[in-house]
Design a protein around this motif. Structure first.
Motif, PDB file in Angstrom:
ATOM      1  N   TRP A 348       0.835  -1.208   0.000  1.00 62.43           N
ATOM      2  CA  TRP A 348       0.000   0.000   0.000  1.00 62.43           C
ATOM      3  C   TRP A 348       0.866   1.252   0.000  1.00 62.43           C
ATOM      4  CZ3 TRP A 348      -2.816  -1.064   5.300  1.00 62.43           C
ATOM      5  CH2 TRP A 348      -1.889  -1.091   6.340  1.00 62.43           C
ATOM      6  N   ASP A 349       0.198   2.388  -0.235  1.00 63.69           N
ATOM      7  CA  ASP A 349       0.845   3.682  -0.119  1.00 63.69           C
ATOM      8  C   ASP A 349      -0.097   4.599   0.657  1.00 63.69           C
ATOM      9  OD1 ASP A 349       2.989   5.381  -0.398  1.00 63.69           O
ATOM     10  OD2 ASP A 349       2.458   6.067  -2.390  1.00 63.69           O
ATOM     11  N   ASP A 350       0.084   5.899   0.543  1.00 59.71           N
ATOM     12  CA  ASP A 350      -0.625   6.811   1.432  1.00 59.71           C
ATOM     13  C   ASP A 350      -2.140   6.798   1.261  1.00 59.71           C
ATOM     14  OD1 ASP A 350      -0.030   7.871  -1.074  1.00 59.71           O
ATOM     15  OD2 ASP A 350       0.290   9.918  -0.370  1.00 59.71           O
ATOM     16  N   HIS A 351      -2.630   6.779   0.010  1.00 56.02           N
ATOM     17  CA  HIS A 351      -4.064   6.940  -0.205  1.00 56.02           C
ATOM     18  C   HIS A 351      -4.877   5.703   0.192  1.00 56.02           C
ATOM     19  CE1 HIS A 351      -3.762  10.840  -2.171  1.00 56.02           C
ATOM     20  NE2 HIS A 351      -2.718  10.382  -2.842  1.00 56.02           N
ATOM     21  N   ASP A 352      -4.282   4.539   0.239  1.00 55.35           N
ATOM     22  CA  ASP A 352      -5.017   3.362   0.714  1.00 55.35           C
ATOM     23  C   ASP A 352      -4.563   2.931   2.100  1.00 55.35           C
ATOM     24  OD1 ASP A 352      -2.619   2.689  -0.524  1.00 55.35           O
ATOM     25  OD2 ASP A 352      -3.380   0.911  -1.531  1.00 55.35           O
TER      26      ASP A 352
END
Length: 599
Positions: A348-352
């Motif tokens: 994952w990254d920031d938006h999820d």
């Protein structure tokens, strides 16, 4: 739930203790017990940040706080859901109705879905049933959307005759899936989401007609796991094509589609030639952009690597918003075809994970929502592992295909605040990975005997990839000391064959990281699966593309005398828009530092 009822005894106790408590120190704000995360009294505005041990960047946007622009497709449904969550049901219905009237044919299926939800929350169940019918019959919305929900929000509609008819018609269908994961040279795991709690089997055959199948299971799907089940298929032959079917319930109802087939991985540790696809940034920006999944399926890759922002949520406090975004994507037919035929590996990254450019902080349970977000992520993917242990969770893991070693990194769960948002009041020499993941990465690199070791990060390794300004600190530029530790470890232990992968930038690129006294590292980056928004091309890129949605393709050939990896940028139409080839000999301490590229 908006309040916690107090008993008469506790009320009397508070009255008796009030004089003593009035002299106490002011209450110190602390994170909520993680066990309460799922039952948190949802409300806005967000709590003040940063919280102890982690932060939301002060400049992060609460994208659902105001009415989105008509073209901001991925936020339309989320905005309606926010209105419903904050007891503005009439506003939610008005917005959905107005959008359908003013923008006919633009986003009808999704707006009819949220209109149904608004009418359900208002108790207008006959009207909700009619909107549901229109969404399915006139706008081609998959019926699974209404079954998936979020279920608790549609609960008033569940007893309506129209919903009962829908449920009866699709009770023996899968809500989502099947999805493949954990592929090896002898097996695979098959993930599904079902209508009810039920037993699940998977039948596997070498023949398209499913003759002489091996049957695995049963495994029960459970409400506590969001009605998902994972069936492990074992004892298969390496590098072999198989077909499969899912069987549900006491009647063992067969669920089968033409795309339900896979090829097992080549023998572990042995030379092989194969292709993997990677990318990120896949906001739901309309069904016309979802055709990219079919473009990938047509390549029949050995794996698909999802590098983060796999859906755009930006609301870590709300399980409803998170589930809504996953259900929206997982109901798309083209996405189901892709995940049912190639194994999926996801970080994952920031938006999820949280919000834009968010840092999780060094603690497991602070902010309180981290375990909840982690649980929902696990409910929607079937990765080989999650972090170091149940006590030290995270979205990092590794796996092999032939003699190529993929090392997937979690850049958010334990990321520390370096002070860029708080005027410099952050951690000195902050960590993106946290000490446990960094130690695991070092050990994994040292022990790997693979020809290529692919280090997969959700954010760019190249300092210049995110441009100038404060946003560059979200990439490895903001964690330079830790990146130096990783690269120095590679050099100290003569780790050869390292290739870097990354996402985050809404384009596809290749970079070269020049290093004095060590072999240069090459980074392949792609994060433009479905997003409308793009980032401009930059001069430091060896090859770049941003004209249409695209993804990265890596073709490994470790059977040749000088093993190679070919990076190709492929757009939504299946056109190769640039490439760069690396040889194993270039990725050794004494190797040459050159690569052939073409725009």
């Amino acid at each position: 739930m908006r309040f916690i009822p107090y008993t008469l005894i506790s009320t009397l106790a508070c009255l008796l203790l009030a004089p003593l408590l009035s002299k106490a120190e002011p209450e110190v704000r602390r994170a909520i017990d993680p066990d309460d995360a799922w039952n948190f009294p949802y409300g806005y505005p967000f709590p003040e940040y940063p919280m102890a041990g982690g932060s939301h960047p002060g400049r992060s946007h609460d994208y659902m706080a105001r009415e989105p622009r008509p073209g901001d497709i991925k936020r339309l449904g989320q905005y309606v859901l926010r209105l419903l969550q904050t007891e503005r049901e009439a506003e939610a219905l008005e917005f959905a109705t107005r959008y359908l009237r003013e923008h006919p044919g633009r986003h009808d299926a999704e707006m009819l879905f949220v209109k149904t939800l608004a009418q359900t929350r208002l108790g207008a169940l006959d009207e909700a049933a009619e909107s549901m019918r229109k969404a399915i019959e006139e706008a081609d919305l998959p019926p699974a959307r209404f079954i998936a929900g979020p279920r608790r929000l549609f609960e008033p509609l569940h007893s309506h005759e129209a919903f009962q008819e829908l449920l009866a018609k699709h009770r023996n269908d899968l809500v989502h899936g099947p999805m493949l994961g954990r592929m090896t040279d002898s097996g695979v795991s098959v993930w599904v989401r079902t209508v009810d709690e039920t037993e699940v089997w998977v039948a596997v055959s070498r023949s398209p007609d499913m003759s002489n199948p091996k049957v695995f299971g049963p495994v029960s799907s459970r409400a506590g796991d969001d009605f998902t089940a994972e069936v492990d298929v074992v004892g298969l032959q390496a590098d072999t094509e198989y077909h499969y079917a899912v069987k549900l319930g006491e009647d063992r109802t067969v669920v089968r589609a033409a795309h339900q087939h896979f090829r097992t991985s080549p023998l572990a540790g042995k030379p092989a030639t194969f292709q993997v696809v990677f990318g990120g940034c896949a906001g739901f920006d309309g069904l016309e952009r979802e055709r990219i999944w079919d473009t990938i399926t047509d390549l029949d890759p050995s794996a698909v690597l999802m590098l983060g922002d796999n859906v755009y949520i930006d609301d870590p406090e709300s399980p409803d918003q998170q589930q809504y975004c996953y259900y929206q994507r997982y109901s798309v037919p083209s996405y189901r075809r892709m995940v049912g035929s190639s194994p999926i590996y996801a970080i994952w990254d920031d938006h999820d994970f949280g919000m834009d450019d968010s840092e999780g902080g060094p603690e497991v349970n602070i902010p309180y929502w981290k375990p909840m977000v982690f649980d929902i992520f696990k409910h929607n993917f079937v990765n080989p592992a999650y972090g170091a242990s149940p006590e030290r969770p995270g979205v990092w893991f590794d796996f092999h295909i032939g003699d190529v070693h993929f090392i997937m990194l979690d850049g958010r769960y334990y990321r520390e605040d370096g002070g860029r948002w708080s005027g410099g009041e952050g951690v000195e020499n902050p960590s993106m990975l946290g000490p446990h993941q960094l130690a695991w990465l070092k050990e994994t690199l040292t022990q790997s005997e693979a020809t290529f070791k692919v280090l997969v990060s959700p954010v760019p390794w190249k300092y210049a990839a995110k441009g100038e300004g404060i946003r560059k600190y979200d990439g490895w530029y903001g964690y330079r000391e830790e990146r130096d530790k990783i690269f120095s470890w590679i050099d100290a232990f003569d780790v050869s064959g390292v290739v870097l992968l990354s996402g985050d930038r809404h384009r596809s690129d290749a970079y070269r990281i020049e290093r004095e006294g060590a072999y240069d590292l090459y980074e392949f980056s792609s994060a433009q699966f479905t997003n409308i928004h793009t980032h401009g091309l930059i001069d430091v890129s060896l090859v770049g593309y941003n004209e249409k949605n695209s993804f990265g393709s890596l073709t490994f050939n470790t059977e040749s005398e000088d093993p190679s990896v070919l990076y190709e940028i492929i757009n939504v139409d299946g056109e190769v828009k640039g490439h760069l080839e690396l040889k194993s000999s270039q990725l050794r301490p004494s190797g040459l530092n050159g690569a052939h590229s073409s725009r």
